[in-house]
Scaffold this motif. Structure first.
Motif, PDB file in Angstrom:
ATOM      1  N   SER A  13       0.859  -1.170   0.000  1.00 51.84           N
ATOM      2  CA  SER A  13       0.000   0.000   0.000  1.00 51.84           C
ATOM      3  C   SER A  13       0.903   1.230   0.000  1.00 51.84           C
ATOM      4  N   ASP A  14       0.513   2.207  -0.769  1.00 55.82           N
ATOM      5  CA  ASP A  14       1.336   3.412  -0.880  1.00 55.82           C
ATOM      6  C   ASP A  14       0.894   4.454   0.131  1.00 55.82           C
ATOM      7  N   GLN A  15       0.798   4.059   1.389  1.00 52.99           N
ATOM      8  CA  GLN A  15       0.439   5.004   2.439  1.00 52.99           C
ATOM      9  C   GLN A  15       1.719   5.640   2.947  1.00 52.99           C
ATOM     10  N   HIS A  16       1.757   6.935   2.860  1.00 53.96           N
ATOM     11  CA  HIS A  16       2.920   7.650   3.364  1.00 53.96           C
ATOM     12  C   HIS A  16       2.555   8.259   4.708  1.00 53.96           C
ATOM     13  N   ILE A  17       3.293   7.901   5.704  1.00 59.68           N
ATOM     14  CA  ILE A  17       3.030   8.376   7.056  1.00 59.68           C
ATOM     15  C   ILE A  17       3.932   9.573   7.307  1.00 59.68           C
ATOM     16  N   PRO A  18       3.347  10.710   7.687  1.00 62.10           N
ATOM     17  CA  PRO A  18       4.194  11.877   7.976  1.00 62.10           C
ATOM     18  C   PRO A  18       5.049  11.604   9.224  1.00 62.10           C
ATOM     19  N   LEU A  19       6.333  11.880   9.112  1.00 57.11           N
ATOM     20  CA  LEU A  19       7.272  11.625  10.196  1.00 57.11           C
ATOM     21  C   LEU A  19       7.795  12.934  10.765  1.00 57.11           C
ATOM     22  N   GLU A  21      11.033  14.368  13.483  1.00 56.20           N
ATOM     23  CA  GLU A  21      12.304  13.983  14.078  1.00 56.20           C
ATOM     24  C   GLU A  21      12.110  13.722  15.566  1.00 56.20           C
ATOM     25  N   SER A  22      12.631  12.582  16.030  1.00 55.59           N
ATOM     26  CA  SER A  22      12.443  12.239  17.434  1.00 55.59           C
ATOM     27  C   SER A  22      13.738  12.328  18.235  1.00 55.59           C
ATOM     28  N   GLY A  23      14.831  12.539  17.576  1.00 53.67           N
ATOM     29  CA  GLY A  23      16.082  12.673  18.313  1.00 53.67           C
ATOM     30  C   GLY A  23      17.279  12.548  17.398  1.00 53.67           C
ATOM     31  N   LYS A  24      18.394  13.031  17.893  1.00 53.74           N
ATOM     32  CA  LYS A  24      19.656  12.933  17.161  1.00 53.74           C
ATOM     33  C   LYS A  24      20.675  12.313  18.092  1.00 53.74           C
ATOM     34  N   GLY A  25      21.688  11.731  17.496  1.00 52.08           N
ATOM     35  CA  GLY A  25      22.705  11.142  18.346  1.00 52.08           C
ATOM     36  C   GLY A  25      23.931  10.738  17.562  1.00 52.08           C
ATOM     37  N   LEU A  26      24.861  10.177  18.295  1.00 51.46           N
ATOM     38  CA  LEU A  26      26.108   9.693  17.726  1.00 51.46           C
ATOM     39  C   LEU A  26      26.242   8.235  18.134  1.00 51.46           C
ATOM     40  N   TYR A  27      26.359   7.343  17.171  1.00 48.33           N
ATOM     41  CA  TYR A  27      26.502   5.927  17.459  1.00 48.33           C
ATOM     42  C   TYR A  27      27.722   5.411  16.722  1.00 48.33           C
ATOM     43  N   ARG A  28      28.724   4.953  17.470  1.00 47.12           N
ATOM     44  CA  ARG A  28      29.980   4.448  16.917  1.00 47.12           C
ATOM     45  C   ARG A  28      30.592   5.412  15.914  1.00 47.12           C
ATOM     46  N   GLY A  29      30.523   6.673  16.261  1.00 48.55           N
ATOM     47  CA  GLY A  29      31.140   7.691  15.429  1.00 48.55           C
ATOM     48  C   GLY A  29      30.276   8.184  14.297  1.00 48.55           C
ATOM     49  N   ALA A  30      29.099   7.612  14.096  1.00 46.15           N
ATOM     50  CA  ALA A  30      28.224   8.032  13.003  1.00 46.15           C
ATOM     51  C   ALA A  30      27.022   8.789  13.564  1.00 46.15           C
ATOM     52  N   GLN A  31      26.628   9.836  12.869  1.00 50.42           N
ATOM     53  CA  GLN A  31      25.457  10.604  13.266  1.00 50.42           C
ATOM     54  C   GLN A  31      24.192   9.833  12.884  1.00 50.42           C
ATOM     55  N   TRP A  32      23.175   9.897  13.711  1.00 47.87           N
ATOM     56  CA  TRP A  32      21.893   9.301  13.373  1.00 47.87           C
ATOM     57  C   TRP A  32      20.785  10.240  13.793  1.00 47.87           C
ATOM     58  N   VAL A  33      19.683  10.114  13.077  1.00 48.64           N
ATOM     59  CA  VAL A  33      18.504  10.918  13.375  1.00 48.64           C
ATOM     60  C   VAL A  33      17.330   9.955  13.465  1.00 48.64           C
ATOM     61  N   GLY A  34      16.634   9.976  14.593  1.00 54.86           N
ATOM     62  CA  GLY A  34      15.472   9.113  14.775  1.00 54.86           C
ATOM     63  C   GLY A  34      14.208   9.802  14.297  1.00 54.86           C
ATOM     64  N   HIS A  35      13.270   9.014  13.813  1.00 56.12           N
ATOM     65  CA  HIS A  35      11.991   9.541  13.349  1.00 56.12           C
ATOM     66  C   HIS A  35      10.856   8.745  13.966  1.00 56.12           C
ATOM     67  N   LYS A  36       9.723   9.405  14.140  1.00 60.07           N
ATOM     68  CA  LYS A  36       8.518   8.725  14.592  1.00 60.07           C
ATOM     69  C   LYS A  36       7.333   9.330  13.860  1.00 60.07           C
ATOM     70  N   ALA A  37       6.211   8.632  13.904  1.00 59.11           N
ATOM     71  CA  ALA A  37       5.014   9.110  13.220  1.00 59.11           C
ATOM     72  C   ALA A  37       4.541  10.410  13.861  1.00 59.11           C
ATOM     73  N   ALA A  38       4.107  11.345  13.030  1.00 62.72           N
ATOM     74  CA  ALA A  38       3.646  12.636  13.529  1.00 62.72           C
ATOM     75  C   ALA A  38       2.382  12.475  14.364  1.00 62.72           C
ATOM     76  N   GLU A  39       1.506  11.565  13.967  1.00 61.39           N
ATOM     77  CA  GLU A  39       0.272  11.305  14.711  1.00 61.39           C
ATOM     78  C   GLU A  39       0.207   9.813  15.009  1.00 61.39           C
ATOM     79  N   PRO A  40      -0.423   9.444  16.120  1.00 62.52           N
ATOM     80  CA  PRO A  40      -0.552   8.013  16.409  1.00 62.52           C
ATOM     81  C   PRO A  40      -1.306   7.304  15.289  1.00 62.52           C
ATOM     82  N   ILE A  41      -0.821   6.126  14.938  1.00 67.33           N
ATOM     83  CA  ILE A  41      -1.452   5.346  13.884  1.00 67.33           C
ATOM     84  C   ILE A  41      -2.530   4.484  14.515  1.00 67.33           C
ATOM     85  N   PRO A  42      -3.777   4.620  14.072  1.00 67.63           N
ATOM     86  CA  PRO A  42      -4.839   3.800  14.675  1.00 67.63           C
ATOM     87  C   PRO A  42      -4.635   2.325  14.333  1.00 67.63           C
TER      88      PRO A  42
END
Length: 123
Positions: A13-19, A21-42
């Protein structure tokens, strides 16, 4: 998009869920950015039954209008227990007899002696 899993083709299904940013960090020397759904998914709500207990997947209690449970004895009657024990004993002796026949056909004296000792324990 068409995907294949174990030889079975299916369409996604081509459902695009708006995301967001939920956080940023450094893991083993690499930058990462976490994402979560903008609204709770029923999530779908299903009313299920397991071992006679009805429940819903959303966690709310199921209201029942009438009691569907009946009183069943939790203990097997003595006569039935004795019958089941005898059937079990008979099955063990039958298996033991078959193993003894195979040991004798192979001429394995050590195994024959062990199986005869086991037979004596049941006799």
């Amino acid at each position: 998009m068409q995907l294949i899993y174990r030889g079975v083709k299916y369409e996604t299904s081509d459902q695009h869920i708006p995301l967001v940013e939920s956080g940023k960090g450094l893991y083993r020397g690499a930058q990462w950015v976490g994402h979560k759904a903008a609204e709770p998914i029923p999530q779908p709500n299903h009313v299920l039954c397991w071992r006679g207990v009805t429940y819903q997947t959303n966690g709310t209690p199921v209201t029942t209008t009438a009691s569907t449970t009946t009183a069943t004895p939790s203990v097997v009657p003595q006569r039935k227990r004795d019958s089941l024990a005898e059937v079990h004993r008979h099955a063990i002796l039958k298996t033991l007899e078959r193993r003894l026949q195979v040991a004798r056909s192979q001429g394995n004296e050590d195994l024959i002696n062990l199986l005869e000792e086991e037979w004596q324990q049941f006799a």
